[in-house]
Design a protein around this motif. Structure first.
Motif, mmCIF file in Angstrom:
data_model
loop_
_atom_site.group_PDB
_atom_site.id
_atom_site.type_symbol
_atom_site.label_atom_id
_atom_site.label_comp_id
_atom_site.label_asym_id
_atom_site.label_seq_id
_atom_site.Cartn_x
_atom_site.Cartn_y
_atom_site.Cartn_z
ATOM 1 N N MET A 1 0.845 -1.170 0.000
ATOM 2 C CA MET A 1 0.000 0.000 0.000
ATOM 3 C C MET A 1 0.898 1.243 0.000
ATOM 4 N N SER A 2 0.675 2.146 -0.936
ATOM 5 C CA SER A 2 1.452 3.374 -0.968
ATOM 6 C C SER A 2 0.701 4.480 -0.221
ATOM 7 N N ARG A 3 1.454 5.392 0.308
ATOM 8 C CA ARG A 3 0.863 6.490 1.062
ATOM 9 C C ARG A 3 0.564 7.648 0.113
ATOM 10 N N ARG A 4 -0.591 8.254 0.316
ATOM 11 C CA ARG A 4 -0.948 9.436 -0.458
ATOM 12 C C ARG A 4 -0.584 10.684 0.340
ATOM 13 N N ASP A 61 -1.124 11.157 10.907
ATOM 14 C CA ASP A 61 -1.508 10.368 9.741
ATOM 15 C C ASP A 61 -3.001 10.442 9.509
ATOM 16 N N VAL A 63 -6.341 9.090 6.911
ATOM 17 C CA VAL A 63 -6.967 7.798 6.609
ATOM 18 C C VAL A 63 -5.956 6.893 5.917
ATOM 19 N N ASP A 64 -5.875 5.646 6.347
ATOM 20 C CA ASP A 64 -4.974 4.648 5.755
ATOM 21 C C ASP A 64 -3.525 5.102 5.711
ATOM 22 N N GLY A 65 -3.109 5.955 6.653
ATOM 23 C CA GLY A 65 -1.718 6.377 6.716
ATOM 24 C C GLY A 65 -1.343 7.483 5.753
ATOM 25 N N ASP A 66 -2.342 8.160 5.161
ATOM 26 C CA ASP A 66 -2.053 9.290 4.271
ATOM 27 C C ASP A 66 -1.256 10.337 5.028
#
Length: 75
Positions: A1-4, A61, A63-66
């Motif tokens: 999963m890549s971070r946005r 961070d 949502v989802d580590g953005d």
């Protein structure tokens, strides 16, 4: 999963005011020469892009580590 990387309205406003592009923000985050945590617990990335100093302030961070860009400071 890549971070946005996501931007607050305040960050967008400061980027426009200071003529800083999204590409310059990413360049600063990826190729910073200094990083520190400010008293509020936000990560600060400091770098030079095109000879100009830029500081990017990242909040907790999202949502989802953005990565959430809170503000951008440039001279």
């Amino acid at each position: 999963m890549s971070r946005r990387v996501v931007y607050t309205k305040h960050a967008h406003d400061r980027m426009a005011q200071r003529n800083v592009t999204r590409e310059e923000v990413l360049e600063t985050i990826l190729n910073h020469h200094t990083t520190f945590t400010d008293p509020d617990g936000n990560r600060n990335y400091v770098g030079h892009v095109g000879g100009r100093p830029i500081r990017v302030v990242i909040g907790g961070d999202g949502v989802d580590g953005d990565l959430v860009v809170l503000t951008v400071i440039a001279d």
